[in-house]
Design a protein around this motif. Structure first.
Motif, PDB file in Angstrom:
ATOM      1  N   LYS A  22       0.549  -0.968  -0.084  1.00 19.97           N
ATOM      2  CA  LYS A  22      -0.024  -0.025  -0.160  1.00 19.97           C
ATOM      3  C   LYS A  22       0.816   0.856  -0.168  1.00 19.97           C
ATOM      4  O   LYS A  22       0.356   1.938  -0.483  1.00 19.97           O
ATOM      5  CB  LYS A  22      -1.068   0.180   1.280  1.00 19.97           C
ATOM      6  N   GLU A  32       2.677   1.618  -3.280  1.00 21.83           N
ATOM      7  CA  GLU A  32       1.687   2.003  -4.435  1.00 21.83           C
ATOM      8  C   GLU A  32       1.059   4.055  -4.409  1.00 21.83           C
ATOM      9  O   GLU A  32       0.771   4.669  -5.261  1.00 21.83           O
ATOM     10  CB  GLU A  32       0.423   0.979  -4.296  1.00 21.83           C
ATOM     11  N   SER A  33       1.063   4.332  -2.798  1.00 23.71           N
ATOM     12  CA  SER A  33       0.547   5.653  -2.315  1.00 23.71           C
ATOM     13  C   SER A  33       2.039   6.292  -2.679  1.00 23.71           C
ATOM     14  O   SER A  33       1.882   8.003  -3.404  1.00 23.71           O
ATOM     15  CB  SER A  33       0.188   5.776  -0.691  1.00 23.71           C
ATOM     16  N   GLY A  62       6.686  -2.275 -10.039  1.00 26.73           N
ATOM     17  CA  GLY A  62       5.278  -3.115 -10.059  1.00 26.73           C
ATOM     18  C   GLY A  62       5.047  -4.370  -9.846  1.00 26.73           C
ATOM     19  O   GLY A  62       3.797  -4.476  -9.677  1.00 26.73           O
ATOM     20  N   ASN A  69       3.902   6.060  -5.811  1.00 25.10           N
ATOM     21  CA  ASN A  69       3.344   6.164  -6.335  1.00 25.10           C
ATOM     22  C   ASN A  69       5.559   6.292  -7.789  1.00 25.10           C
ATOM     23  O   ASN A  69       5.069   7.020  -8.456  1.00 25.10           O
ATOM     24  CB  ASN A  69       2.323   7.231  -7.467  1.00 25.10           C
ATOM     25  N   LEU A  70       5.693   5.417  -7.342  1.00 24.88           N
ATOM     26  CA  LEU A  70       7.369   5.131  -7.730  1.00 24.88           C
ATOM     27  C   LEU A  70       7.055   4.422  -8.704  1.00 24.88           C
ATOM     28  O   LEU A  70       6.722   3.353  -8.931  1.00 24.88           O
ATOM     29  CB  LEU A  70       8.027   5.245  -6.679  1.00 24.88           C
ATOM     30  N   ILE A  71       8.380   4.234  -9.291  1.00 26.08           N
ATOM     31  CA  ILE A  71       8.472   3.786 -10.529  1.00 26.08           C
ATOM     32  C   ILE A  71       9.848   2.614 -10.071  1.00 26.08           C
ATOM     33  O   ILE A  71       9.774   1.400 -10.384  1.00 26.08           O
ATOM     34  CB  ILE A  71       9.315   3.895 -11.495  1.00 26.08           C
TER      35      ILE A  71
END
Length: 151
Positions: free
Chosen positions: A55, A58-59, A119, A61-63
């Motif tokens: 979580k 995902e929060s 991912g 929002n990094l690659i």
């Protein structure tokens, strides 16, 4: 009379009782494997351990993994050589694993973490401090274990 009692017993045995349990959900404490090579709770870990869950990943929002370490900023600093530092030791002395298997491909002691995509990452366990007694000579500064999603 015997027929009536026998009929009552037969009816009693032939009826079925169905019960249905409601599904129960049991939430367990977070478990860390990297710190002791066995499953223990995060609170019982004998060494400082940081767990970054799905979580949180995902929060943010990094690659890449390198972006995650830079964003967290806990004694892990990027260096110009493509490495990082944990507790003052360069990435040459930090073991990096994916699902408990050490990653190969170090150049001049540094491992390029920008090649690891977030991912498919379930969580990241970061153990700060000497873990060489459990994981070998590359774990003098600590261990980063990247746990991938199952299935």
């Amino acid at each position: 009379m015997k027929k009536l009692v026998l009929l009552a017993i037969m009816l009693g045995l032939s009826t079925s009782v169905f019960s249905q349990q409601l599904p129960t959900k049991t939430e367990l404490d977070e478990v860390v494997i990297t710190a002791t090579r066995s499953e223990i709770s995060l609170e019982d870990s004998p060494v400082p351990t940081e767990v970054i869950g799905k979580k949180e990943i995902e929060s943010l929002n990094l690659i890449t993994m390198q972006d995650l370490l830079q964003a967290k900023g806990f004694q892990v600093a990027p260096m110009k050589s493509g490495g990082f530092q944990i507790r003052g030791l360069s990435s040459e002395y930090v073991l990096i694993m994916i699902d408990g298997v050490p990653i190969a491909g170090r150049e001049s002691g540094a491992l390029d973490l920008s090649n690891i995509n977030l991912g498919n990452v379930e969580r990241v366990e970061i153990v700060k401090g000497s873990m060489s007694s459990l994981w070998g000579n590359h774990a003098i500064g600590g261990v980063i274990n990247i746990i991938t999603k199952k299935g």
